[in-house]
Each structure stands twice: as structure tokens, then as C-alpha cells.
Write an enzyme that holds these catalytic residues in place. Structure first.
Site, short mmCIF file in Angstrom:
data_model
loop_
_atom_site.label_atom_id
_atom_site.label_comp_id
_atom_site.label_asym_id
_atom_site.label_seq_id
_atom_site.Cartn_x
_atom_site.Cartn_y
_atom_site.Cartn_z
N HIS A 263 -44.57 69.04 47.91
CA HIS A 263 -43.46 69.03 47.14
C HIS A 263 -43.61 68.12 45.98
O HIS A 263 -43.09 68.51 44.73
CB HIS A 263 -42.11 68.64 48.15
N GLU A 264 -44.07 66.94 46.18
CA GLU A 264 -44.31 65.78 45.20
C GLU A 264 -45.06 66.43 44.08
O GLU A 264 -44.88 66.21 42.96
CB GLU A 264 -44.54 64.56 45.65
N HIS B 56 -43.66 68.65 41.55
CA HIS B 56 -43.07 67.84 40.19
C HIS B 56 -44.11 67.77 39.03
O HIS B 56 -43.75 68.02 37.88
CB HIS B 56 -42.41 66.64 40.74
N GLU C 243 -35.50 70.69 42.56
CA GLU C 243 -35.92 70.37 43.82
C GLU C 243 -36.33 71.87 44.59
O GLU C 243 -37.17 72.11 45.61
CB GLU C 243 -35.05 69.93 44.51
#
Length: 334
Positions: A180-181, A184, A229
Site C-alpha cells: 500500500h505504501e 503511493h 487510498e
């Protein structure tokens, strides 16, 4: 990303200085899929796989292949703001960058092949799967389950995860957080999030209508943050290749603890999510839902669970998986 704490553990608390995007995830079981053009300088199979089964490598994966439609729309709007890039670089100077850097790494442990090697390999594998350069990874002591990403101009980006998050999640779920990070970074969220925050803060200093402008910008920013997100949840799924792993993370962050982890039920959480959507479908429910989410940087956990469950069933997601090239399990090469 914001300097103020969020209302639930699922809303990862960002660094005290507004900088970038943040978030979480981990995985296990199934096959690994690496996205993007395979780097000639890196031999496939040199990174230990943290799951059983074969690995699948994806070639030429672009961030827009999995970017959420709302993220695409809001990113285009932000890029269209004249002078935003230059303004951000002027306001976010060297001193501020150093403060951010030192604040976030001064009391953390840098992960490497000789320091917390399991986490190190989880990050390397997730980065290989998403075809993005692995950032530095730090572990920080904190009772608040959280993870965040910092991308400072001219320096290698890094991810910070809190010790309570490591204790709460399985290895598979931790890798989902890391993915998930990485999402970004893959989508360049950090730069735009930083500049949008600066623009909003600057508007508050304008006499008269500045406050109104700032509130409008802030509302637009939060709307985009929520969309970003959702994109990064998709990045987590591309690494996990199992929607239940991603949903389990959201469930645990919404109301989990290590002592109850083995009693949590993903299917029951999805049913809860459907109940919320049904209740929010009425005119009054719609109003309450908007009031509940408009000032949040992250969508509600149940809404994120529904989104990732639905996307995992779409032709778009399945076609991405079909683009993969299955190779010998990396686990067998080490």
C-alpha cells in the site's frame, strides 16, 4: 499525511509535519506477481519469497492500470493548477526537509538484510512485484498501529511502520501494508499531496476570503486523499493476490488486537460493510455518510473493504493477473 490524529486506527496517523501519503498491508499464500518491465540488471529469483507457490512477473504495468477513477480525476485537476509545483518547491525548502527527515528516522530502526531481515525481504518482494525501487524501511516504537511514506526531494524515499502494527498483523498482512505504501510512491502521490497541503495552508493566510478558499481546497484535498487510498488498496491487492488478506488488514485496524486476531472473520466484516451501504442508501443515510466522511483523509474501513472486494471481481483486475508470466518459485532458489 495530516498533522492531526484521525478518528480510527484505520486512518494511519501521518507525521506531525504535513508531507506525504501513508498506509499499510501484508500477505501470504498463493503466487507472487511482479508488475512492470523486468529490470535487466536484476535477476529474477534473487529475492526470497515469503509465500508458498510460484511467482508471476508482470511486464509494463503502469500506475494508471490500477489507479482508482476518482484518483485519476482529482490528480488531473491538481496537475492543472498553475504554478503549484514551483510554489511547493519554494515553500518546502532544505531546512523543512531536514526536519522531516530527522524527525522520522532519528528514533527508528533501519531495516536491512542484517537488521530485521524478514521485514526487509517482505519489502523487497513487494517492490519487485510492483516494479518500483524499494525505499528504505524503518520500524518505530509506538502503541498506535500506523505506517506512512515520506518522499523528500533529492533523497531516497522511506517507509515507517510502527511496532504495534507489526504485532497486530501476519507477515502476509504486513506485506500488504508495505505494498500500500509502495502504491503511493508508484503513483507519485507524495509530491502532489505535499503541494496541495501547502496550497491549502497558504490560503488561510489570505485576508477576507482566504478562509473560505482554504476550506474549499481542504475539502477537495480530503476527497482526493480518500481516492488515493483506494488506489493504494489496489496496489496491496496486486501484491497479495488475495482480497481477504487486504480486507483482514482493514478489519484488524478497525477493531482488532493481537489477543483476538484468531477470532476475527473477514466474511462477517464484509457482511457488515454491505449492511452499512444498505443503511447509507436512503436519503438520510446518504447525508449522514457524507457528513461522516467529508473531513476524513481515509475512507471508512467498511467502504474500503467493499471497494477492494468489488475490484477483485472485475475484468480489469483479472486481466492484470492474466498479463503475468509465471516463473519458477523464487522460494526454491534460495
Amino acid at each position: 499525511m495530516a498533522s492531526t490524529p484521525f478518528s480510527t486506527l484505520c486512518h494511519f496517523h501521518k507525521p506531525t509535519l504535513r508531507v506525504l501519503a501513508s498506509d499499510r498491508f501484508s500477505f501470504g499464500g498463493g503466487s507472487a506477481i511482479a508488475f512492470g518491465k523486468v529490470r535487466k540488471s536484476r535477476k529474477i529469483g534473487t529475492i526470497p519469497v515469503c509465500r508458498a507457490g510460484s511467482a508471476v512477473v508482470f511486464r509494463d504495468l503502469d500506475a494508471d492500470d490500477f489507479r482508482h477513477p476518482l484518483d485519476k480525476q482529482n490528480t488531473l485537476i491538481l496537475r492543472a493548477i498553475p504554478g503549484l509545483n514551483e510554489l511547493g518547491r519554494a515553500l518546502l525548502g532544505t531546512v523543512a526537509e531536514q526536519v522531516m527527515l530527522l524527525e522520522n528516522i532519528g528514533t527508528s530502526v533501519l531495516v536491512s538484510k542484517n537488521q530485521l531481515p524478514d521485514l526487509y525481504h517482505l519489502m523487497l518482494e513487494a517492490a519487485e512485484i510492483l516494479n518500483v525501487d524499494a525505499p528504505d524501511l524503518y520500524v518505530r516504537q509506538s502503541p498506535v498501529p500506523n505506517a506512512y511514506t515520506l518522499a523528500i526531494s533529492g533523497k531516497r524515499p522511506f517507509v515507517v511502520i510502527h511496532t504495534s502494527l507489526v504485532e497486530l498483523l501476519t507477515k502476509a498482512e504486513l506485506q500488504a501494508v508495505l505494498a500500500h505504501e509502495l502504491g503511493h510512491l508508484k503513483c507519485d502521490h507524495g509530491v502532489w499531496l505535499t503541494y496541495a497541503n501547502i496550497l491549502t495552508l497558504g490560503a488561510y493566510t489570505v485576508p477576507g476570503i482566504g478562509g473560505m478558499i482554504a476550506r474549499t481546497l481542504e475539502e477537495q484535498l480530503f476527497r482526493w486523499l480518500r481516492a488515493a487510498e483506494l488506489t493504494c488498496d489496489r496496489a496491496a491487492l496486486l501484491v497479495a493476490q488475495d482480497p481477504k488478506v487486504v480486507i483482514s488488514v482493514l478489519m484488524k485496524l478497525a477493531g482488532g488486537c493481537p489477543s483476538m486476531a484468531d477470532q476475527l472473520n473477514v466474511d462477517a466484516f464484509l457482511e457488515q460493510a454491505r449492511s452499512y451501504e444498505k443503511a447509507a442508501s436512503s436519503p438520510i443515510g446518504w447525508y449522514i455518510r457524507n457528513a461522516q466522511t467529508r473531513q476524513l483523509s481515509h475512507p471508512l474501513p467498511v467502504l474500503r473493504a467493499s471497494e477492494i472486494d468489488e475490484w477483485s471481481r472485475t475484468p480489469a483486475y483479472k486481466s492484470l493477473l492474466k498479463r503475468g508470466i509465471q516463473i519458477k518459485s523464487l522460494e526454491q532458489t534460495v
